[in-house]
Design an enzyme around this catalytic site. Sequence first.
Site, mmCIF file in Angstrom:
data_model
loop_
_atom_site.group_PDB
_atom_site.id
_atom_site.type_symbol
_atom_site.label_atom_id
_atom_site.label_comp_id
_atom_site.label_asym_id
_atom_site.label_seq_id
_atom_site.Cartn_x
_atom_site.Cartn_y
_atom_site.Cartn_z
ATOM 1 N N THR A 13 0.903 -1.074 -0.126
ATOM 2 C CA THR A 13 0.033 -0.103 -0.162
ATOM 3 C C THR A 13 0.883 1.144 -0.205
ATOM 4 O OG1 THR A 13 -1.844 -1.241 1.421
ATOM 5 C CG2 THR A 13 -1.819 1.106 1.171
ATOM 6 N N LYS A 25 -6.987 2.145 -2.986
ATOM 7 C CA LYS A 25 -6.782 1.334 -1.666
ATOM 8 C C LYS A 25 -6.729 2.365 -0.621
ATOM 9 C CE LYS A 25 -4.905 -1.271 1.463
ATOM 10 N NZ LYS A 25 -5.883 -2.115 2.184
ATOM 11 N N LYS A 76 -0.090 5.154 8.103
ATOM 12 C CA LYS A 76 0.574 5.450 7.133
ATOM 13 C C LYS A 76 -0.441 5.783 5.983
ATOM 14 C CE LYS A 76 1.576 1.981 4.887
ATOM 15 N NZ LYS A 76 1.073 1.048 4.031
HETATM 16 N N1 LIG Z 1 -1.546 -6.372 7.586
HETATM 17 C C1 LIG Z 1 -2.703 -6.152 6.911
HETATM 18 O O1 LIG Z 1 -3.998 -6.636 7.437
HETATM 19 C C2 LIG Z 1 -2.635 -5.509 5.497
HETATM 20 C C3 LIG Z 1 -1.532 -4.969 5.239
HETATM 21 N N2 LIG Z 1 -1.595 -4.378 3.902
HETATM 22 C C4 LIG Z 1 -0.233 -3.548 3.430
HETATM 23 O O2 LIG Z 1 0.666 -4.768 2.863
HETATM 24 C C5 LIG Z 1 1.946 -4.168 3.092
HETATM 25 C C6 LIG Z 1 2.470 -5.242 4.035
HETATM 26 O O3 LIG Z 1 1.933 -5.364 5.267
HETATM 27 P P1 LIG Z 1 2.129 -6.385 6.350
HETATM 28 O O4 LIG Z 1 2.529 -7.666 5.965
HETATM 29 O O5 LIG Z 1 0.969 -6.052 7.419
HETATM 30 O O6 LIG Z 1 3.560 -5.601 6.940
HETATM 31 P P2 LIG Z 1 4.853 -6.303 7.748
HETATM 32 O O7 LIG Z 1 5.190 -5.106 8.632
HETATM 33 O O8 LIG Z 1 4.446 -7.302 8.621
HETATM 34 O O9 LIG Z 1 5.744 -6.636 6.711
HETATM 35 C C7 LIG Z 1 6.397 -5.603 6.126
HETATM 36 C C8 LIG Z 1 7.496 -6.232 5.331
HETATM 37 O O10 LIG Z 1 8.375 -5.101 4.588
HETATM 38 C C9 LIG Z 1 9.602 -5.142 4.808
HETATM 39 N N3 LIG Z 1 10.466 -4.190 4.703
HETATM 40 C C10 LIG Z 1 10.103 -3.186 5.756
HETATM 41 N N4 LIG Z 1 11.160 -2.149 5.410
HETATM 42 C C11 LIG Z 1 11.874 -2.549 4.446
HETATM 43 C C12 LIG Z 1 12.887 -2.103 3.795
HETATM 44 N N5 LIG Z 1 13.451 -0.834 4.148
HETATM 45 N N6 LIG Z 1 13.770 -2.867 2.902
HETATM 46 C C13 LIG Z 1 13.086 -4.059 2.606
HETATM 47 N N7 LIG Z 1 12.201 -4.613 3.223
HETATM 48 C C14 LIG Z 1 11.433 -3.957 4.076
HETATM 49 C C15 LIG Z 1 9.540 -6.241 6.070
HETATM 50 O O11 LIG Z 1 10.923 -6.803 6.122
HETATM 51 P P3 LIG Z 1 11.658 -7.469 7.542
HETATM 52 O O12 LIG Z 1 10.801 -8.838 7.695
HETATM 53 O O13 LIG Z 1 13.048 -7.563 7.319
HETATM 54 O O14 LIG Z 1 11.083 -6.245 8.559
HETATM 55 C C16 LIG Z 1 8.380 -7.174 5.793
HETATM 56 O O15 LIG Z 1 8.925 -8.214 4.890
HETATM 57 C C17 LIG Z 1 1.954 -2.922 3.666
HETATM 58 O O16 LIG Z 1 1.986 -1.800 2.516
HETATM 59 C C18 LIG Z 1 0.401 -2.724 4.173
HETATM 60 O O17 LIG Z 1 0.008 -1.292 4.400
HETATM 61 C C19 LIG Z 1 -2.561 -4.281 3.024
HETATM 62 C C20 LIG Z 1 -3.664 -5.236 3.282
HETATM 63 C C21 LIG Z 1 -3.812 -5.593 4.564
HETATM 64 O O1 LIG Z 2 -4.624 -2.509 4.600
HETATM 65 C C1 LIG Z 2 -5.329 -3.199 5.483
HETATM 66 C C2 LIG Z 2 -6.636 -3.403 5.169
HETATM 67 C C3 LIG Z 2 -7.206 -4.346 6.197
HETATM 68 C C4 LIG Z 2 -8.508 -4.904 5.940
HETATM 69 O O2 LIG Z 2 -9.015 -4.695 4.650
HETATM 70 O O3 LIG Z 2 -9.327 -5.581 6.697
#
Ligand SMILES: NC(=O)C1=CN([C@@H]2O[C@H](COP(=O)(O)OP(=O)(O)OC[C@H]3O[C@@H](n4cnc5c(N)ncnc54)[C@H](OP(=O)(O)O)[C@@H]3O)[C@@H](O)[C@H]2O)C=CC1
Ligand SMILES: O=CCCC(=O)O
Length: 366
Positions: A170, A245, A313
């Site tokens: 996102t 989104k 964010k």
């Molecule tokens: N969780 C949710 O319910 C949802 C999340 N999203 C979106 O999806 C995306 C991922 O979310 P989510 O999985 O929850 O997030 P997490 O915080 O669990 O994971 C983030 C990922 O990004 C990596 N990362 C962070 N900073 C860096 C960097 N500087 N360089 C390389 N890799 C990096 C992390 O690596 P490392 O393991 O090394 O920290 C990890 O793999 C986000 O944009 C979020 O807004 C969308 C829908 C739902």
């Molecule tokens: O980006 C996160 C969305 C979470 C949701 O749709 O439930």
Amino acid sequence: MAQNTRLFSSIPPLSILRSSEKCHHQSMATFSTFCPSNPVSLSRPSSIFHHRCSSRFLNRIRSMSGSSDVREHFGGSIGFLGLGIMGTPMAMNLCNAGFDVKFWNRTQGKSNQLTEMGIKYMSNPAELASTCDVTFAMLADPESAIEVACGINGVASGISAGKGYVDMSTVDVATSKLISEKIKENGGLFLEAPVSGSKKPAEDGQLIFLTAGDLSLYKTVSVLLDVMGKSKYFLGEVGNGASMKLIVNMIMGSMMASFSEGLLLSKKAGLDPDILIKVLSEGAISTPMFSMKGPSMVQSTYPTAFPLKHQQKDMRLALGLADTVSQPMPVAVAANELYKAAKAQGLSDHDFSAVIEALKSELATS
Ligand SMILES: NC(=O)C1=CN([C@@H]2O[C@H](COP(=O)(O)OP(=O)(O)OC[C@H]3O[C@@H](n4cnc5c(N)ncnc54)[C@H](OP(=O)(O)O)[C@@H]3O)[C@@H](O)[C@H]2O)C=CC1
Ligand SMILES: O=CCCC(=O)O
């Protein structure tokens, strides 16, 4: 299309392409027998369409799990970048469906689950992109998405003609456009594909994809999106998926702030918040979010599905989007302040429902 020869040589045989093409063409015309419950307005621009994954199609793909058949639908190799809360189950679903998946994560130790499944770890994003036909990313925020795509040993330096990059993180419109340009400069194809749906839908393959960018890449990866999700939209130009989104999450963030206020007010007014949750679930503003998160909020526990730092964010980025079109956002601005206060209280890595704690602090000092 010529530059896509490599991708298309390894994808859907006629039977499956026709299924999704049928859905696609009919949805633009009226509605589809493949997507029977999905009537579509005739006034919709022809570059925008929605596919609901047919359960028949999904079941077929899923029942192929582990068999070599699945490779007939996408015979290429898949790279996956970013194995966090969302990326891990999404990559596992692709692997479980029988696809050839490799991955990279900044912190290698966090991805033991995948290595145990036999998914190969690559040393950096460039190496991953250069050895895979399509590379997916699910990264934290705009900064990480840019670093991984455009930085040293980033995807752009490994990608080449005909290979695809699908960024599902996102991010804001400017970030997505920047990444798209860098990928295209190096001959690659780009699709943005942020998702609606959280940890459980990711585990269950029930996400909603909001895609935009290269239409041929969308078609190529459709079979893969169908493994990870229940529904997908193609919204036209790069940036439209990001905007959609952010608007969805801005609404969700404001709703959660308002819900938190209501829970606290019910308690102060001498009512049982659990009964409030039940009343809400039966009426016109019933939403799964209230029913799922409410009971644990009442208990002051916030098991993380969607980290609060990511919700803040998204509020910030949605407000940035509103700025670009000079739209006032009084409700979202107020909600954003609460998420910022919750972050300042050290709640960044809790679920975003922990925003209620920022309200509790405000009440305590008022
Ligand atoms: N969780 C949710 O319910 C949802 C999340 N999203 C979106 O999806 C995306 C991922 O979310 P989510 O999985 O929850 O997030 P997490 O915080 O669990 O994971 C983030 C990922 O990004 C990596 N990362 C962070 N900073 C860096 C960097 N500087 N360089 C390389 N890799 C990096 C992390 O690596 P490392 O393991 O090394 O920290 C990890 O793999 C986000 O944009 C979020 O807004 C969308 C829908 C739902
Ligand atoms: O980006 C996160 C969305 C979470 C949701 O749709 O439930």
